[in-house]
Design an enzyme around this catalytic site. Structure first.
Site, PDB file in Angstrom:
ATOM      1  N   ASP A  30       0.868  -1.181   0.000  1.00 28.05           N
ATOM      2  CA  ASP A  30       0.000   0.000   0.000  1.00 28.05           C
ATOM      3  C   ASP A  30       0.902   1.228   0.000  1.00 28.05           C
ATOM      4  O   ASP A  30       1.490   1.572   1.035  1.00 28.05           O
ATOM      5  CB  ASP A  30      -0.897   0.015   1.245  1.00 28.05           C
ATOM      6  CG  ASP A  30      -2.015  -1.002   1.181  1.00 28.05           C
ATOM      7  OD1 ASP A  30      -2.578  -1.180   0.077  1.00 28.05           O
ATOM      8  OD2 ASP A  30      -2.329  -1.623   2.205  1.00 28.05           O
ATOM      9  N   ASP A  38     -10.084  -7.098   0.436  1.00 26.69           N
ATOM     10  CA  ASP A  38      -9.360  -6.305   1.408  1.00 26.69           C
ATOM     11  C   ASP A  38      -8.919  -7.262   2.512  1.00 26.69           C
ATOM     12  O   ASP A  38      -9.310  -8.436   2.543  1.00 26.69           O
ATOM     13  CB  ASP A  38     -10.258  -5.182   1.950  1.00 26.69           C
ATOM     14  CG  ASP A  38      -9.452  -3.966   2.418  1.00 26.69           C
ATOM     15  OD1 ASP A  38      -8.238  -4.120   2.643  1.00 26.69           O
ATOM     16  OD2 ASP A  38     -10.038  -2.878   2.561  1.00 26.69           O
ATOM     17  N   ARG A  66      -7.141  10.649   1.466  1.00 22.11           N
ATOM     18  CA  ARG A  66      -6.645   9.573   0.598  1.00 22.11           C
ATOM     19  C   ARG A  66      -7.355   9.646  -0.749  1.00 22.11           C
ATOM     20  O   ARG A  66      -6.833   9.159  -1.757  1.00 22.11           O
ATOM     21  CB  ARG A  66      -6.891   8.204   1.232  1.00 22.11           C
ATOM     22  CG  ARG A  66      -6.087   7.934   2.495  1.00 22.11           C
ATOM     23  CD  ARG A  66      -6.559   6.670   3.191  1.00 22.11           C
ATOM     24  NE  ARG A  66      -6.329   5.468   2.393  1.00 22.11           N
ATOM     25  CZ  ARG A  66      -6.826   4.267   2.698  1.00 22.11           C
ATOM     26  NH1 ARG A  66      -7.613   4.122   3.772  1.00 22.11           N
ATOM     27  NH2 ARG A  66      -6.572   3.220   1.935  1.00 22.11           N
ATOM     28  N   HIS A 120     -12.071   1.505  -3.005  1.00 24.06           N
ATOM     29  CA  HIS A 120     -12.609   0.262  -2.476  1.00 24.06           C
ATOM     30  C   HIS A 120     -14.018   0.132  -3.045  1.00 24.06           C
ATOM     31  O   HIS A 120     -14.924   0.838  -2.598  1.00 24.06           O
ATOM     32  CB  HIS A 120     -12.660   0.294  -0.964  1.00 24.06           C
ATOM     33  CG  HIS A 120     -11.325   0.603  -0.314  1.00 24.06           C
ATOM     34  ND1 HIS A 120     -10.835   1.874  -0.183  1.00 24.06           N
ATOM     35  CD2 HIS A 120     -10.402  -0.214   0.221  1.00 24.06           C
ATOM     36  CE1 HIS A 120      -9.646   1.837   0.427  1.00 24.06           C
ATOM     37  NE2 HIS A 120      -9.356   0.576   0.694  1.00 24.06           N
ATOM     38  N   HIS A 175     -11.577  -1.020   9.331  1.00 24.28           N
ATOM     39  CA  HIS A 175     -10.509  -1.705  10.048  1.00 24.28           C
ATOM     40  C   HIS A 175     -10.966  -2.082  11.467  1.00 24.28           C
ATOM     41  O   HIS A 175     -10.543  -3.103  12.010  1.00 24.28           O
ATOM     42  CB  HIS A 175      -9.261  -0.816  10.153  1.00 24.28           C
ATOM     43  CG  HIS A 175      -8.567  -0.588   8.853  1.00 24.28           C
ATOM     44  ND1 HIS A 175      -8.951   0.402   7.985  1.00 24.28           N
ATOM     45  CD2 HIS A 175      -7.517  -1.229   8.283  1.00 24.28           C
ATOM     46  CE1 HIS A 175      -8.163   0.370   6.922  1.00 24.28           C
ATOM     47  NE2 HIS A 175      -7.288  -0.610   7.075  1.00 24.28           N
TER      48      HIS A 175
END
Length: 337
Positions: free
Chosen positions: A58, A245, A130, A161, A173
């Site tokens: 990443d 993911d 991001r 995503h 997460h």
């Protein structure tokens, strides 16, 4: 796709790399001390795997850049528009970021970064800057420019995503985000960038979100046959690789234990699953899927072919000056930021 604990391989990791289920390694900051060490680690990974193996990282820029010292500081994508006077300038910055990060990773024999982020900068606690922009149309334009930089270096582009993580607040997460919107709303906002880039054949891979889009399917997108096979494959005609993911994220826990998560993701339409930051969980997947490899079904052969199409793409010669120019442009962007 597994991870490694440190800057050198352990004896157990050397064995796991040769396991028939292992198809890739994702690198983290803990695997990096300097470029010489990282090069040696990558050589060891490939040697002990003794087969074609994807190596990824990443390396988006901003707060998600795993290697720092000795690498160009790639800015957060959300800063590009804010520091640009014109559309042409923002696209030039994005292209420079793609070229520089790809050049530096490819030089070390890393196959690709999981980039670009195609989410919009909405309410998400984990996406934020991001993302390129609050507008999916602008995200698509700037991501396309970044991909043009990646492609100069012959690096695959992995969009994430799918179908969009930016419009739901919780961080997958540590939580299980639930998006309450109907499909038409998602399609007309977050999904726009994915649809545009897939339509232009600019994405080599896609990573779905650990988000439940409640009015569309009861499962998170990465475990949903409807999202991956009906919408992504059939409706959008995507024919590249689909990566789950990380199955260690809380957003994946709804699918059960680790082998349940891996099996459900693969059956739903993922071609490769990521199991990071939980050694026991990853080992249970290796053990649980070994019999599946022995069966070698036609569907699994197709999965492997899609994934391995991203392997071993050599960097063209003669890019040194373009790389230097890209770094110089990024440095100007960083100074202005």
């Amino acid at each position: 796709m597994l991870d490694c604990e440190a800057e050198m391989l352990t004896a157990e990791e050397k064995e796991k790399l040769a396991h028939p289920v292992t198809g890739g390694v994702i690198l983290f900051s803990r695997n990096y001390y300097d470029k010489r060490q990282l090069k040696a680690l990558i050589e060891d990974i490939r040697r002990y795997a003794n087969k074609p193996l994807l190596i990824a990282v990443d390396h988006e820029g901003g707060r998600v850049q795993r290697f720092r010292e000795g690498f160009t500081a790639i800015p957060a994508m959300g800063k590009i528009v804010k520091q640009s006077a014109t559309t042409a300038q923002s696209e030039a910055y994005a292209k420079a970021c793609g070229l520089a990060l790809a050049y530096e990773l490819k030089t070390l024999d890393i196959d690709f970064s999981f980039a670009p982020v195609l989410d919009i900068n909405g309410v998400s606690q984990v996406i934020g800057d991001r993302a390129f922009s609050e507008s999916a149309v602008q995200v698509a334009k700037l991501a396309s420019a970044l991909i043009s930089g990646l492609r100069l270096v012959n690096m695959p582009a992995i969009g994430k995503h799918f179908p969009g993580h930016g419009s739901v607040a919780p961080d997958s997460h540590i939580a299980l985000p639930v998006d309450e919107r109907d499909f038409s709303d998602i399609e007309q906002t977050d999904m726009v960038a994915f649809a545009k880039l897939i339509g232009q054949s600019l994405l080599d891979g896609v990573m779905p979100a650990h988000v439940i889009y409640k009015q569309v399917c009861s499962q998170p997108a990465g475990f949903s046959e409807h999202w991956l096979q009906q919408i992504l494959r059939k409706n959008l005609s995507f024919n590249g690789a689909v990566f789950s993911d990380d199955l260690s994220m809380h957003g994946a826990s709804v699918a059960g234990d680790y082998i349940d998560r891996a099996t459900l993701a693969l059956n739903a339409g993922c071609d490769m699953v990521l199991a990071c930051n939980n050694v026991k969980g990853a080992e249970s997947i290796l053990d649980g899927l070994e019999s599946r490899v022995a069966l070698n079904s036609e569907k699994d052969k197709q999965k492997q072919a899609r994934v391995m199409a991203l392997y071993g793409r050599n960097m063209p010669l003669g890019l040194q000056q373009q790389y230097k120019d890209a770094v110089a442009l990024i440095q100007r962007l960083n100074v202005s930021a």
